[in-house]
Motif scaffolding. Structure first.
Motif, PDB file in Angstrom:
ATOM      1  N   ALA A   3       0.838  -1.208   0.000  1.00  0.00           N
ATOM      2  CA  ALA A   3       0.000   0.000   0.000  1.00  0.00           C
ATOM      3  C   ALA A   3       0.866   1.250   0.000  1.00  0.00           C
ATOM      4  CB  ALA A   3      -0.936  -0.002   1.211  1.00  0.00           C
ATOM      5  N   GLY A   4       1.941   1.250   0.768  1.00  0.00           N
ATOM      6  CA  GLY A   4       2.848   2.395   0.808  1.00  0.00           C
ATOM      7  C   GLY A   4       3.507   2.646  -0.538  1.00  0.00           C
ATOM      8  N   ASP A   5       3.926   1.572  -1.201  1.00  0.00           N
ATOM      9  CA  ASP A   5       4.535   1.720  -2.531  1.00  0.00           C
ATOM     10  C   ASP A   5       3.536   2.269  -3.541  1.00  0.00           C
ATOM     11  OD1 ASP A   5       6.896   0.736  -1.498  1.00  0.00           O
ATOM     12  OD2 ASP A   5       6.595  -1.302  -2.269  1.00  0.00           O
ATOM     13  N   SER A  57      -5.010   7.701  -2.986  1.00  0.00           N
ATOM     14  CA  SER A  57      -3.931   7.461  -2.034  1.00  0.00           C
ATOM     15  C   SER A  57      -4.460   7.215  -0.631  1.00  0.00           C
ATOM     16  CB  SER A  57      -2.968   8.645  -2.015  1.00  0.00           C
ATOM     17  OG  SER A  57      -2.290   8.747  -3.227  1.00  0.00           O
ATOM     18  N   TRP A  58      -5.303   8.124  -0.133  1.00  0.00           N
ATOM     19  CA  TRP A  58      -5.754   7.915   1.242  1.00  0.00           C
ATOM     20  C   TRP A  58      -6.709   6.745   1.358  1.00  0.00           C
ATOM     21  CZ3 TRP A  58     -10.801   8.257   2.584  1.00  0.00           C
ATOM     22  CH2 TRP A  58     -11.632   9.174   1.955  1.00  0.00           C
ATOM     23  N   SER A  59      -7.501   6.475   0.313  1.00  0.00           N
ATOM     24  CA  SER A  59      -8.387   5.315   0.392  1.00  0.00           C
ATOM     25  C   SER A  59      -7.595   4.011   0.286  1.00  0.00           C
ATOM     26  CB  SER A  59      -9.481   5.391  -0.670  1.00  0.00           C
ATOM     27  OG  SER A  59      -8.933   5.412  -1.963  1.00  0.00           O
ATOM     28  N   THR A  60      -6.483   4.022  -0.459  1.00  0.00           N
ATOM     29  CA  THR A  60      -5.604   2.849  -0.512  1.00  0.00           C
ATOM     30  C   THR A  60      -4.996   2.579   0.856  1.00  0.00           C
ATOM     31  OG1 THR A  60      -5.080   3.230  -2.837  1.00  0.00           O
ATOM     32  CG2 THR A  60      -3.522   1.894  -1.585  1.00  0.00           C
ATOM     33  N   VAL A  63      -6.259   3.458   3.832  1.00  0.00           N
ATOM     34  CA  VAL A  63      -7.286   2.984   4.767  1.00  0.00           C
ATOM     35  C   VAL A  63      -7.652   1.535   4.471  1.00  0.00           C
ATOM     36  CG1 VAL A  63      -9.682   3.277   5.492  1.00  0.00           C
ATOM     37  CG2 VAL A  63      -8.206   5.253   5.301  1.00  0.00           C
ATOM     38  N   GLY A  64      -7.893   1.209   3.201  1.00  0.00           N
ATOM     39  CA  GLY A  64      -8.304  -0.147   2.854  1.00  0.00           C
ATOM     40  C   GLY A  64      -7.169  -1.144   2.813  1.00  0.00           C
ATOM     41  N   GLY A  65      -5.980  -0.701   2.415  1.00  0.00           N
ATOM     42  CA  GLY A  65      -4.877  -1.619   2.209  1.00  0.00           C
ATOM     43  C   GLY A  65      -3.997  -1.860   3.414  1.00  0.00           C
ATOM     44  N   CYS A  66      -4.033  -0.968   4.384  1.00  0.00           N
ATOM     45  CA  CYS A  66      -3.156  -1.152   5.553  1.00  0.00           C
ATOM     46  C   CYS A  66      -3.906  -0.951   6.868  1.00  0.00           C
ATOM     47  CB  CYS A  66      -1.971  -0.188   5.466  1.00  0.00           C
ATOM     48  SG  CYS A  66      -0.777  -0.429   6.789  1.00  0.00           S
ATOM     49  N   HIS A  67      -4.577   0.172   6.999  1.00  0.00           N
ATOM     50  CA  HIS A  67      -5.227   0.505   8.262  1.00  0.00           C
ATOM     51  C   HIS A  67      -6.240  -0.572   8.672  1.00  0.00           C
ATOM     52  CE1 HIS A  67      -6.522   3.267  11.401  1.00  0.00           C
ATOM     53  NE2 HIS A  67      -7.761   2.952  11.087  1.00  0.00           N
TER      54      HIS A  67
END
Length: 151
Positions: free
Chosen positions: A40-42, A91-94, A96-100
């Motif tokens: 997600a960070g990448d 970016s922010w939705s990635t 939230v969904g991908g890491c948080h």
């Protein structure tokens, strides 16, 4: 250089009060959410890089339109500011969904007792970038014609 989740700490109650149980860096994370957070960070870095590029080109188009008005320059700046806003949203939705959410589910299912997972400064920066890029796009859209007034 790492992006995304840089580390986590959780506390465990002990006889001498709360004790730090785990401090993580990218090298020693072995739990499942770490890989998803790295991915997600990448992805976020890619989206934000393209968003920055579109914002810079939009600024250039606005500057050119001020020197010599043209409809295509107005359209270009509106579209590019919208693209920048859209990429910040992705970016922010990635994140939230991908890491948080992955960490939230992991901690909820790991019998670790009470926990708190919060979003931090990077999330706020992406939200602010999205809002201001959308406002810039709306502003460019509402500029009357190709006339530039100077006082």
């Amino acid at each position: 250089m790492n992006f995304g989740l840089l580390g986590y700490i959780y506390y465990e109650k002990g006889s001498s009060g709360d004790q730090v149980k785990k401090l993580w860096s990218d090298d020693d994370c072995s739990s499942e959410p770490c890989d998803k957070c790295k991915d997600a960070g990448d992805a976020i870095v890619s989206f934000m890089a393209f968003g920055l590029l579109s914002a810079l080109i939009a600024i250039w188009a606005v500057y050119l339109r001020k020197k010599s008005p043209a409809a295509w320059k107005k359209c270009l700046s509106v579209i590019l500011c919208g693209v920048c806003s859209g990429l910040a949203f992705i970016s922010w939705s990635t994140w939230v969904g991908g890491c948080h959410e992955e960490w939230y589910d992991y901690m909820k299912n790991s019998n670790s007792g009470k926990f708190e997972i919060t979003l931090d400064a990077g999330f706020a920066v992406a939200m602010v970038a999205m809002v201001f890029a959308a406002l810039a796009s709306l502003n460019e859209c509402c500029v009357k014609g190709n006339v530039v007034q100077t006082y």
